[in-house]
Design an enzyme around this catalytic site. Structure first.
Site, PDB file in Angstrom:
ATOM      1  N   ASP A  43     -97.995 -55.397  -0.498  1.00 57.70           N
ATOM      2  CA  ASP A  43     -97.108 -55.619   0.630  1.00 57.70           C
ATOM      3  C   ASP A  43     -96.670 -57.081   0.646  1.00 57.70           C
ATOM      4  OD1 ASP A  43     -96.100 -55.938   3.315  1.00 57.70           O
ATOM      5  OD2 ASP A  43     -97.119 -54.033   3.763  1.00 57.70           O
ATOM      6  N   TYR A  75     -81.673 -54.120  13.267  1.00 61.82           N
ATOM      7  CA  TYR A  75     -81.729 -54.037  11.799  1.00 61.82           C
ATOM      8  C   TYR A  75     -80.679 -54.951  11.173  1.00 61.82           C
ATOM      9  CZ  TYR A  75     -80.066 -52.278   7.333  1.00 61.82           C
ATOM     10  OH  TYR A  75     -79.595 -52.213   6.054  1.00 61.82           O
ATOM     11  N   LYS A 100     -80.775 -58.619   8.742  1.00 61.03           N
ATOM     12  CA  LYS A 100     -80.031 -58.910   7.503  1.00 61.03           C
ATOM     13  C   LYS A 100     -79.257 -60.222   7.653  1.00 61.03           C
ATOM     14  CE  LYS A 100     -81.150 -55.361   4.953  1.00 61.03           C
ATOM     15  NZ  LYS A 100     -81.976 -55.554   3.772  1.00 61.03           N
ATOM     16  N   ILE A 114     -82.047 -47.346  -3.313  1.00 56.23           N
ATOM     17  CA  ILE A 114     -81.147 -48.202  -4.103  1.00 56.23           C
ATOM     18  C   ILE A 114     -81.949 -48.938  -5.172  1.00 56.23           C
ATOM     19  CG2 ILE A 114     -79.410 -50.034  -4.000  1.00 56.23           C
ATOM     20  CD1 ILE A 114     -79.023 -49.281  -1.022  1.00 56.23           C
ATOM     21  N   SER A 140     -76.084 -56.123   3.940  1.00 57.26           N
ATOM     22  CA  SER A 140     -75.418 -54.906   4.399  1.00 57.26           C
ATOM     23  C   SER A 140     -74.106 -55.237   5.088  1.00 57.26           C
ATOM     24  CB  SER A 140     -76.354 -54.198   5.386  1.00 57.26           C
ATOM     25  OG  SER A 140     -75.652 -53.205   6.077  1.00 57.26           O
ATOM     26  N   ASN A 153     -78.410 -40.453   8.161  1.00 55.87           N
ATOM     27  CA  ASN A 153     -77.112 -40.773   7.556  1.00 55.87           C
ATOM     28  C   ASN A 153     -76.351 -39.512   7.163  1.00 55.87           C
ATOM     29  OD1 ASN A 153     -79.032 -43.321   6.340  1.00 55.87           O
ATOM     30  ND2 ASN A 153     -77.206 -43.779   7.521  1.00 55.87           N
ATOM     31  N   PRO A 174     -73.726 -43.541  19.882  1.00 61.31           N
ATOM     32  CA  PRO A 174     -73.646 -44.911  20.398  1.00 61.31           C
ATOM     33  C   PRO A 174     -73.809 -45.924  19.261  1.00 61.31           C
ATOM     34  CG  PRO A 174     -75.186 -43.599  21.699  1.00 61.31           C
ATOM     35  CD  PRO A 174     -74.800 -42.759  20.530  1.00 61.31           C
TER      36      PRO A 174
HETATM   37  N1  UFG Z   1     -72.140 -39.168  10.998  1.00 58.99           N
HETATM   38  C1  UFG Z   1     -71.979 -37.924  11.587  1.00 58.99           C
HETATM   39  N2  UFG Z   1     -73.071 -37.088  11.648  1.00 58.99           N
HETATM   40  C2  UFG Z   1     -74.293 -37.443  11.165  1.00 58.99           C
HETATM   41  C3  UFG Z   1     -74.455 -38.718  10.570  1.00 58.99           C
HETATM   42  C4  UFG Z   1     -73.353 -39.566  10.509  1.00 58.99           C
HETATM   43  O1  UFG Z   1     -70.887 -37.582  12.043  1.00 58.99           O
HETATM   44  O2  UFG Z   1     -75.244 -36.646  11.271  1.00 58.99           O
HETATM   45  C5  UFG Z   1     -70.978 -40.067  10.885  1.00 58.99           C
HETATM   46  C6  UFG Z   1     -71.139 -41.376  11.643  1.00 58.99           C
HETATM   47  O3  UFG Z   1     -70.741 -41.232  12.979  1.00 58.99           O
HETATM   48  C7  UFG Z   1     -70.240 -42.306  10.824  1.00 58.99           C
HETATM   49  C8  UFG Z   1     -70.375 -41.778   9.401  1.00 58.99           C
HETATM   50  O4  UFG Z   1     -70.831 -40.425   9.534  1.00 58.99           O
HETATM   51  O5  UFG Z   1     -68.899 -42.171  11.227  1.00 58.99           O
HETATM   52  C9  UFG Z   1     -71.370 -42.544   8.552  1.00 58.99           C
HETATM   53  O6  UFG Z   1     -72.616 -42.630   9.233  1.00 58.99           O
HETATM   54  P1  UFG Z   1     -73.965 -43.057   8.491  1.00 58.99           P
HETATM   55  O7  UFG Z   1     -75.072 -42.943   9.478  1.00 58.99           O
HETATM   56  O8  UFG Z   1     -74.108 -42.343   7.214  1.00 58.99           O
HETATM   57  O9  UFG Z   1     -73.711 -44.574   8.099  1.00 58.99           O
HETATM   58  P2  UFG Z   1     -73.331 -45.839   9.012  1.00 58.99           P
HETATM   59  O10 UFG Z   1     -71.955 -46.260   8.622  1.00 58.99           O
HETATM   60  O11 UFG Z   1     -73.575 -45.594  10.436  1.00 58.99           O
HETATM   61  O12 UFG Z   1     -74.412 -46.915   8.560  1.00 58.99           O
HETATM   62  C10 UFG Z   1     -74.787 -47.058   7.205  1.00 58.99           C
HETATM   63  C11 UFG Z   1     -76.273 -47.376   7.130  1.00 58.99           C
HETATM   64  C12 UFG Z   1     -76.537 -48.755   7.603  1.00 58.99           C
HETATM   65  C13 UFG Z   1     -75.658 -49.714   6.902  1.00 58.99           C
HETATM   66  C14 UFG Z   1     -74.223 -49.335   7.077  1.00 58.99           C
HETATM   67  C15 UFG Z   1     -73.339 -50.273   6.300  1.00 58.99           C
HETATM   68  O13 UFG Z   1     -77.026 -46.479   7.911  1.00 58.99           O
HETATM   69  O14 UFG Z   1     -77.876 -49.094   7.295  1.00 58.99           O
HETATM   70  O15 UFG Z   1     -74.023 -48.017   6.613  1.00 58.99           O
HETATM   71  O16 UFG Z   1     -72.014 -50.138   6.669  1.00 58.99           O
HETATM   72  F1  UFG Z   1     -75.846 -50.946   7.390  1.00 58.99           F
END
Ligand code: UFG
Length: 337
Positions: A60, A150, A154, A14, A126, A200, A293
């Site tokens: 750092d 994490y 924040k 970002i 976040s 992600n 989870p």
């Molecule tokens: N998902 C899958 N398969 C994957 C990865 C993700 O099905 O391999 C699904 C997750 O279950 C979720 C959606 O895709 O329903 C989004 O998941 P992400 O891991 O991309 O994102 P998150 O919403 O879990 O979390 C992200 C960032 C965090 C941040 C948050 C803010 O990882 O750091 O968004 O809402 F804080």
């Protein structure tokens, strides 16, 4: 324009897109980064895109003396603070690393800012600070309660900044709560380059599309959502970057203000996968597996406040997010490596 903008973590995902938008808006930019999760090559790419080369300092934030030296060399007008660790799973396994790195570095930064009377601060927060119990769309007054270390770093930093403002009302602080940033610069020159297997959704989809992973695991199809898969508010990283420029322009009055940065729309995992396939003409095989989870069923933002007060709203939709994410990945199959 008087004074440089200090961008910590300015070579990250970002941060680098925000640096581009700042340079385009004629700000002078100084980046501090320790490259723990980013590449020096980003600077050349930023220069290629903008014809300007930001000043880069490899250090750092945990080293306070070095930060002090940096502040002696420049006269910063504002600081945008991205630097920090951001892997949810790693934070569960190694919480102390997260509490120390994210919180101590912000304490150091704010102490040095105080010493140099630089009190304009934009913080990279976040949506994960919100409790999973909130009704969607969620506005900035939603209940707080992150469910991983994490997210707690924040939230603790948000609270620390609020205490800082209570103690010294000269501070001008903006907290930006990001929803799910995806996509890349349209040039395909910069984008997200996660270390190892992506966690992600979008980086995982692109790595399947490019042939590095066999298939996408869709985490759960039995949520109470339109198609049973998780729903999120995906925002194009360029829109998010522009949100920082608007936040900077509006960070003029003492106080502490909080904004959601999202699109206000929620897309399910399967909607994202299908859009990605359609828009890019590539196949993304997937299988449904158990829920991950800690995941919540639905998260999307009420973005009224950012629209009204920052004069900002996201312009790019899911099609551009999928197109630009793929353009970046196919041109850089190994990220910056
Ligand atoms: N998902 C899958 N398969 C994957 C990865 C993700 O099905 O391999 C699904 C997750 O279950 C979720 C959606 O895709 O329903 C989004 O998941 P992400 O891991 O991309 O994102 P998150 O919403 O879990 O979390 C992200 C960032 C965090 C941040 C948050 C803010 O990882 O750091 O968004 O809402 F804080």
């Amino acid at each position: 324009m008087s004074g440089e903008i200090l961008v910590t973590g300015g070579t990250g995902y970002i941060g680098s897109h925000t640096v581009i938008e700042l340079l385009k808006a004629d700000y002078d930019v100084v980046i501090i980064d320790n490259f723990s999760n980013s590449s020096m090559k980003v600077i050349d790419r930023i220069e290629k895109i903008t014809d300007k080369r930001p000043i880069l300092i490899n250090t750092d934030l945990l080293n306070k003396e070095n930060i002090y030296d940096v502040f002696e060399k420049f006269s910063f007008s504002s600081v945008i603070h991205f630097a920090g660790l951001k892997a949810v799973g790693e934070s569960v396994n190694n919480p102390l690393k997260y509490y120390y790195t994210n919180i101590a570095s912000t304490v150091n930064l704010c102490e040095v800012m105080t010493a140099f009377d630089v009190k304009n601060f934009i913080f990279s927060s976040s949506a994960t600070v919100y409790s999973a119990q909130n009704k969607m769309p969620i506005n900035e007054d939603g209940n707080l309660g992150p469910n991983n270390p994490y997210g707690r770093t924040k939230l603790f930093i948000e609270e620390m900044l609020s205490d800082l403002y209570q103690s010294d009302s000269n501070w001008k602080i903006t907290l930006l709560r990001y929803f799910n940033p995806v996509g890349a610069h349209e040039s395909g020159l910069i984008g997200e380059s996660p270390n190892g297997t992506p966690n992600n959704l979008m980086p995982f989809i692109t790595s399947v599309a490019v042939g590095k992973q066999k298939n996408l695991k869709v985490f759960g199809s039995d949520y109470n959502t339109k198609d049973g898969t998780g729903v999120r508010d995906y925002i194009h990283v360029i829109d998010l970057a522009k949100g920082h420029v608007q936040a900077l322009k509006h960070n003029c009055e003492p106080g502490i203000k909080t904004y959601n940065l999202g699109t206000g729309k929620g897309y399910s995992v399967l909607e994202v996968v299908k859009t990605f396939q359609l828009v890019n003409g590539v196949n993304v095989p997937y299988e449904i597996v158990d829920r991950r989870p800690g995941d919540i069923p639905i998260s999307y933002a009420d973005v009224t406040k950012a629209k009204d007060q920052l004069n900002w709203n996201a312009e790019k939709g899911i099609i551009e997010m999928c197109k630009d994410a793929w353009n970046w990945q196919k041109n850089n199959p190994n990220g910056y490596n």
